[in-house]
Design an enzyme around this catalytic site. Structure first.
Site, PDB file in Angstrom:
ATOM      1  N   ASP A  69      -1.584  -0.912   6.003  1.00 53.02           N
ATOM      2  CA  ASP A  69      -1.876  -0.418   7.353  1.00 53.02           C
ATOM      3  C   ASP A  69      -3.314   0.039   7.566  1.00 53.02           C
ATOM      4  O   ASP A  69      -3.725   0.270   8.697  1.00 53.02           O
ATOM      5  CB  ASP A  69      -0.948   0.754   7.679  1.00 53.02           C
ATOM      6  CG  ASP A  69      -1.352   2.029   6.926  1.00 53.02           C
ATOM      7  OD1 ASP A  69      -1.682   1.921   5.723  1.00 53.02           O
ATOM      8  OD2 ASP A  69      -1.358   3.106   7.535  1.00 53.02           O
TER       9      ASP A  69
ATOM     10  N   ASP B 227      -6.998  -2.060   3.613  1.00 51.15           N
ATOM     11  CA  ASP B 227      -5.952  -3.035   3.285  1.00 51.15           C
ATOM     12  C   ASP B 227      -6.251  -4.428   3.844  1.00 51.15           C
ATOM     13  O   ASP B 227      -5.610  -5.407   3.445  1.00 51.15           O
ATOM     14  CB  ASP B 227      -4.592  -2.573   3.833  1.00 51.15           C
ATOM     15  CG  ASP B 227      -4.104  -1.300   3.171  1.00 51.15           C
ATOM     16  OD1 ASP B 227      -4.402  -1.125   1.972  1.00 51.15           O
ATOM     17  OD2 ASP B 227      -3.448  -0.488   3.836  1.00 51.15           O
TER      18      ASP B 227
ATOM     19  N   ASP C 172       0.878  -1.166   0.000  1.00 45.28           N
ATOM     20  CA  ASP C 172       0.000   0.000   0.000  1.00 45.28           C
ATOM     21  C   ASP C 172       0.923   1.226   0.000  1.00 45.28           C
ATOM     22  O   ASP C 172       2.101   1.117   0.361  1.00 45.28           O
ATOM     23  CB  ASP C 172      -0.864  -0.041   1.264  1.00 45.28           C
ATOM     24  CG  ASP C 172      -1.564   1.275   1.528  1.00 45.28           C
ATOM     25  OD1 ASP C 172      -2.209   1.794   0.602  1.00 45.28           O
ATOM     26  OD2 ASP C 172      -1.438   1.788   2.649  1.00 45.28           O
TER      27      ASP C 172
END
Length: 651
Positions: free
Chosen positions: A546, A550, A346
């Site tokens: 995080d 996600d 991410d």
């Protein structure tokens, strides 16, 4: 989970084996003298029949009282047809003991004294094993000890000191310099710096002001902080970490499940081999050798080391990880990590800091930096937009100018009057609306935007003059570039999966060296992006993230690595959690996983090697049952010692 209770159970197990160890040897030592004095010095203390009776009397409590739990566990396997390590010891010691009774009736060789020694050596091995597990679990104890014991809270307008267990959500806690923060909370008053190294590994203290979150067990440095308790007991960050470590130490990797299956097949195979050994010696030898060899086969084959090989290495590895802020939530991630070929990330909060910061300022010749920041900071101070906060933080103004006629121009910027002069600050669209020329700044704006930065333009509305530019961006974390270089050096293919626009994503990817970018991904589609990577490449994929969005991708990936600085949902979805929130932790997690799995394989090799070498010797009558038991105990000690060598590995 009651961690204090868990700790006491662990201590109880060690102390229980310690007591058994003491009594088994206290009773076995007279037996050893009784058995080996005639053999070594030719001294017969008693006539043969009395010696046999005495050995039966002394051996009985060692096997049937001290060793009762082993017998119970072992014979339960025969009833359920699911055999364990105790099954062979239980059968071997009982059969050896019965030879003593048979020797009184039929004159066979008496192995009843040997049976007590076998049980005593087995108990010694179990005690060493429990101590090793206890040592490997010291990291949890150390974590438990980190917590504060008491808290100073305001009750009915007065400061009172209470045990940490009595703190309630909403209590205002007072933390003086040098004191531990009792539990997780939010600063309501005061400012200080807090040592969070036990959570993040970051050696420098972190500044805390009103509105900042603090974590229980971290240490307040200089100022007095008033903190409102937001989490208590098992909900705190520290308790969560302890749970994760305990879960990892109790979990199994696929290779351990394989070892368990082998054990279940191995034990009955050994029983058959022992019977065949007995029959073989009865045909080609004598009854005494038949009993000795078949008992030795049972004892040497006890796969204690096999059952210990994986859990002891996993316990040591996960404990080492906990010290370094790497929490292995699922043991199978240790084995799966070695198969990973692609690592997907991410962007926001993972590669980048997750909050905008001022990166560039470009000024016209008509204004000085101090005045520019005072105007921009005063306007942005009245806005709640994240970009505004970044500009206000950067300006570091103690005094802001009074702004009149302030307006928020949605999606474009801000407008306000300072000392009779009207200013606007915003994007190119706002400048176009106000017919303000950007000709002297076009190249600079284009260059900054090509780097994925958001550019805010400050102008005097009346003069229609650009005073300067402020570029704001979500900055890359300090160690992200180093982490990505390491991963590329190790041969991993890296991918960024982000909901951000293509231009910004490409700019960040270029900065850190990521090889492939998948941008404009909707929050619910990250898991599909991971799935496509898995199917197209036919490779194992790890995902690092995080945020709440996600979590599905962390679950879909073969190994989910969650940043501990992220959301609880992401942490729960991860197989590995990095409490420091740094991508260097990904590199460390890979090294730790490889080292731990390497120790598991070595341990399984040693466990099998002992049996492969020793069983033929036992079948051939070369190994006396006592020597066989010593060899079996040594195999367990070898596995424990080898697992603890993992502590020397630099991660």
């Amino acid at each position: 989970m009651d961690h204090k209770n868990e700790e006491s159970l662990e201590e109880k197990e060690i102390n229980s084996w310690k007591r058994k160890l003491f009594w088994s040897w206290i009773i076995s030592i007279p037996l050893i003298l009784l058995m080996y004095l005639p053999m070594i010095f030719g001294v017969m203390l008693f006539e043969e029949k009395i010696t046999i009776i005495l050995t039966l009397i002394f051996a009985f409590p060692v096997i049937f009282i001290v060793g009762f739990s082993t017998l119970k566990s072992g014979f339960r396997g025969f009833l359920s047809f699911y055999f364990n390590m105790d099954s062979l010891i239980a059968l071997g010691t009982v059969v050896a003991y019965l030879t003593g009774i048979a020797s009184l009736i039929f004159g066979f060789e008496n192995y009843s004294g040997v049976s007590a020694m076998i049980m005593a050596i087995f108990i010694t091995g179990k005690y060493i094993e429990s101590k090793a597990r206890g040592r490997a679990g010291q990291e949890i104890k150390k974590l438990l000890e980190l917590g504060a014991k008491n808290a100073t809270v305001i009750r009915n307008g007065k400061e009172v000191e209470i045990p940490i267990s009595e703190v309630k959500i909403g209590d205002i806690m007072i933390i003086k310099p040098g004191e531990k923060i009792p539990t997780d909370g939010i600063v309501t008053k005061g400012q200080s710096s807090v040592d969070e190294s036990m959570i993040t590994g970051e050696s420098l203290p972190i500044d805390k002001v009103k509105g900042n979150n603090v974590i229980g067990a971290t240490i307040n440095q200089e100022g007095i902080l008033y903190v409102k308790a937001t989490k208590i007991g098992s909900d705190t960050f520290l308790a969560h970490i302890i749970d994760l470590v305990e879960d990892a130490q109790g979990s199994k990797v696929p290779i351990q499940k394989f070892a368990d299956k082998i054990t279940n097949i191995f034990v009955p195979s050994v029983l058959i081999l022992s019977i065949l050994t007995f029959i073989g010696w009865m045909i080609f030898g004598d009854v005494n050798n038949a009993f000795g060899a078949s008992i030795a086969v049972l004892v040497i084959s006890c796969p204690c080391a096999l059952g210990l090989a994986t859990p002891i290495a996993l316990t040591v590895g996960s404990g080492m990880g906990a010290k370094r802020g790497i929490l292995i939530r699922k043991g199978e991630a240790i084995q799966t990590m070695k198969e990973i070929k692609i690592i997907a990330f991410d962007k926001t909060g993972t590669i980048t800091k997750g909050k905008p910061e001022v990166t560039n300022i470009e000024l016209s010749k008509s204004i000085k930096k101090e005045k520019f920041l005072k105007i921009a900071g005063s306007l942005e101070k009245l806005s709640s937009h994240p970009l505004s906060k970044a500009i206000v933080d950067f300006s570091k103004l103690k005094k802001y100018s009074l702004v009149k006629n302030f307006k928020t121009l949605l999606g474009r910027g801000l407008e306000g009057t300072i000392q009779g002069k009207k200013y606007i600050i915003g994007n190119k669209r706002l400048m176009k609306e106000n017919k303000i020329s950007l000709k002297n700044f076009v190249k600079k704006i284009d260059h900054l935007e090509s780097q994925g930065k958001t550019v805010m333009i400050l102008t005097s509305k009346k003069d229609k003059k650009v005073l300067g530019l402020i570029a704001v961006a979500d900055s890359v974390k300090e160690d992200s570039i180093a982490a990505l270089k390491y991963l590329h050096r190790k041969g991993y293919f890296t991918v960024m999966i982000t909901g951000d626009n293509e231009k910004t994503a490409q700019a960040i990817a270029k900065e850190v060296g990521i090889k492939k970018v998948i941008a404009n991904v909707l929050p619910g589609d990250k898991s599909e992006a991971v799935m496509r990577l898995q199917s197209k490449s036919n490779s194992y994929v790890a995902f690092v993230g995080d945020g709440i969005n996600d979590a599905p991708a962390l679950k879909q990936s073969n190994v989910g690595i969650a940043m501990g600085t992220g959301t609880d949902i992401a942490i729960e979805a991860g197989d590995i959690v990095l409490t420091k929130g740094s991508l260097i932790g990904v590199c460390q997690a890979i090294e730790l996983s490889k080292a731990t799995f390497g120790k598991i394989k070595q341990n399984l090799f040693w466990a099998f090697a002992y049996n492969v070498v020793a069983i033929p010797l036992a079948v051939g009558g070369v190994l006396h049952p006592v020597i066989a038991e010593v060899a079996m105990a040594l195999s367990s000690i070898t596995v424990i010692a080898n697992a603890n060598l993992l502590r020397r590995k630099r991660i």
